[in-house]
Design a protein around this motif. Structure first.
Motif, mmCIF file in Angstrom:
data_model
loop_
_atom_site.group_PDB
_atom_site.id
_atom_site.type_symbol
_atom_site.label_atom_id
_atom_site.label_comp_id
_atom_site.label_asym_id
_atom_site.label_seq_id
_atom_site.Cartn_x
_atom_site.Cartn_y
_atom_site.Cartn_z
ATOM 1 N N GLU A 240 0.842 -1.209 0.000
ATOM 2 C CA GLU A 240 0.000 0.000 0.000
ATOM 3 C C GLU A 240 0.877 1.259 0.000
ATOM 4 O O GLU A 240 0.615 2.221 -0.729
ATOM 5 N N LYS B 103 1.151 4.379 -2.787
ATOM 6 C CA LYS B 103 1.021 5.812 -2.465
ATOM 7 C C LYS B 103 2.266 6.586 -2.921
ATOM 8 O O LYS B 103 2.177 7.700 -3.441
ATOM 9 N N THR C 135 -6.227 0.935 -1.393
ATOM 10 C CA THR C 135 -5.712 2.256 -1.815
ATOM 11 C C THR C 135 -6.597 2.908 -2.869
ATOM 12 O O THR C 135 -6.366 4.053 -3.250
ATOM 13 N N LEU D 250 -7.117 5.486 -8.665
ATOM 14 C CA LEU D 250 -6.836 6.229 -7.425
ATOM 15 C C LEU D 250 -7.612 7.549 -7.419
ATOM 16 O O LEU D 250 -8.178 7.942 -8.440
#
Ligand SMILES: Nc1nc2c(c(=O)[nH]1)N[C@H]1C(S)=C(S)[C@@H](COP(=O)(O)OP(=O)(O)OC[C@H]3O[C@@H](n4cnc5c(N)ncnc54)[C@H](O)[C@@H]3O)O[C@H]1N2
Ligand code: MOO
Length: 324
Positions: A219, A223, A254, A276
């Motif tokens: 994760e 990011k 995410t 995202l």
């Protein structure tokens, strides 16, 4: 319109392109529309099996194949697709840029169901090179009623039947998951495969990271790649049903929009896709993408490169033809 013997046609003008085919050598118009027949042409035409030609005026209300093909092109006409010259009554739609072709199949079938008009296209979501032929079209008879074409065009409406979605430049990040690679028990075999797969597209790999099969690590890496400005983030391995397979959960956790984990494509059933919050695309690539020459990744990557957003319905529709 009258039919007369070629021997009596010297000095007369051809009504249409006339095709010569010599097996394994050539296929194309030997004489073009508008050509005035000479004495020397007679033997050539006879050798092409053309013992007669059409002469005279066309009937009022009828339209010649070359003008009719223009009607068909207008139904396909859209940005980045340009018409070829007309040959043998046919126009081709040529890709002006590299990209993905989409076809409105239902409306295309209306054109192809008249029995007199045809448009053949590359498959929906086909990747086209610049200069490649996206579609070819013509009418079947030499002449047809112009009214019928006008009605068809009106029925089809203004929205083009074909669209070319050009690829746009993408920054890519690769996250390689797996304890065997992280602890250097084996050499990473995924990144070289992905580098090769990306070569035909306008894209650059700007970041790579190898992580262990730990949820937080994967994760965190997603990011990080997002903050580095990656448009596409590729997570490799850990995508199936083993106790160490954490990648799908990391992708889900995410995501802003989680599209799928699992596809009706083989190889590639364990593929995942999400978007995202900044619009970046995350793909989870199962081990088969490293191993097999063609997988679900080859179906999805061009669409992502062409900024075509995928829904779960799009993924679910891949099953027919999904056995690659
Ligand atoms: N019982 C089941 N077995 C499998 C299923 C299933 O549903 N039930 N699914 C199969 C499918 S589909 C695939 S695809 C494969 C691979 O899935 P994973 O993505 O989870 O792959 P891993 O388990 O991480 O690795 C498998 C294999 O590949 C090697 N590997 C992985 N990454 C790398 C890398 N970067 N460099 C070199 N080698 C790598 C790894 O060491 C394993 O040997 O699972 C089927 N099985
Ligand atoms: O995800 Mo797997 O072998 O179906 O490729």
């Amino acid at each position: 319109m009258k039919i007369i013997a070629v021997e009596d046609a010297v000095g007369m003008t051809l009504w249409q392109d006339m095709t010569q085919i010599i097996p394994k050598e050539k296929k194309g118009p030997r004489f073009r529309k508008g050509h005035v027949i000479t004495k020397e042409d007679v033997a050539i035409l006879l050798n092409m099996g053309k013992a007669h030609i059409y002469v005279g005026e066309k009937q009022v209300g009828m339209i010649h194949e070359e003008e009719a093909a223009q009607y068909l092109f207008q139904m396909c006409n859209s940005e980045h697709l340009v018409p070829s010259e007309i040959k043998e009554g046919k126009i081709e739609a040529i890709a002006e840029k590299q990209g993905v072709l989409t076809v409105d199949q239902k409306r295309l079938e209306i054109v192809n169901a008249t029995g007199k008009t045809m448009i053949a296209t590359k498959p929906n979501f086909y990747s086209l090179e610049k200069g490649e032929v996206a579609a070819g079209m013509r009418i079947i008879p030499l002449v047809m009623e112009e009214n019928k074409l006008k009605d068809l065009k009106q029925h089809i409406g203004k929205r083009p039947l074909l669209q070319l979605h050009p690829f746009t430049f993408k920054k890519i990040g690769i996250i390689t998951t797996g304890s065997e690679v992280y602890y250097k028990r084996i050499k990473d075999g995924f990144e070289p495969v992905l580098r090769k797969k990306i070569t035909p597209f306008p894209a650059e790999i700007i970041a790579t990271k190898i992580v262990d099969d730990q949820l937080e690590m994967i994760e965190q890496a997603i990011k990080e790649m997002k903050n580095k400005g990656c448009d596409i983030i590729l997570c490799t391995g850990g995508m199936s049903v083993d106790a160490d397979d954490r990648t799908p959960t990391a992708i889900q956790n995410t995501s802003e929009q989680f599209i799928c984990y699992g596809t009706p494509v083989l190889p590639g059933s364990m593929f995942a896709l999400s978007y995202l919050d900044n619009g970046a695309t995350v793909m989870g690539l199962p081990g088969a993408v490293m191993f097999s020459a063609r997988t679900v990744f080859d179906l999805i990557l061009p669409r992502v490169m062409a900024d075509i957003k995928l829904s779960f319905t799009d993924i679910a529709s891949l099953g027919c033809g999904g056995l690659l």
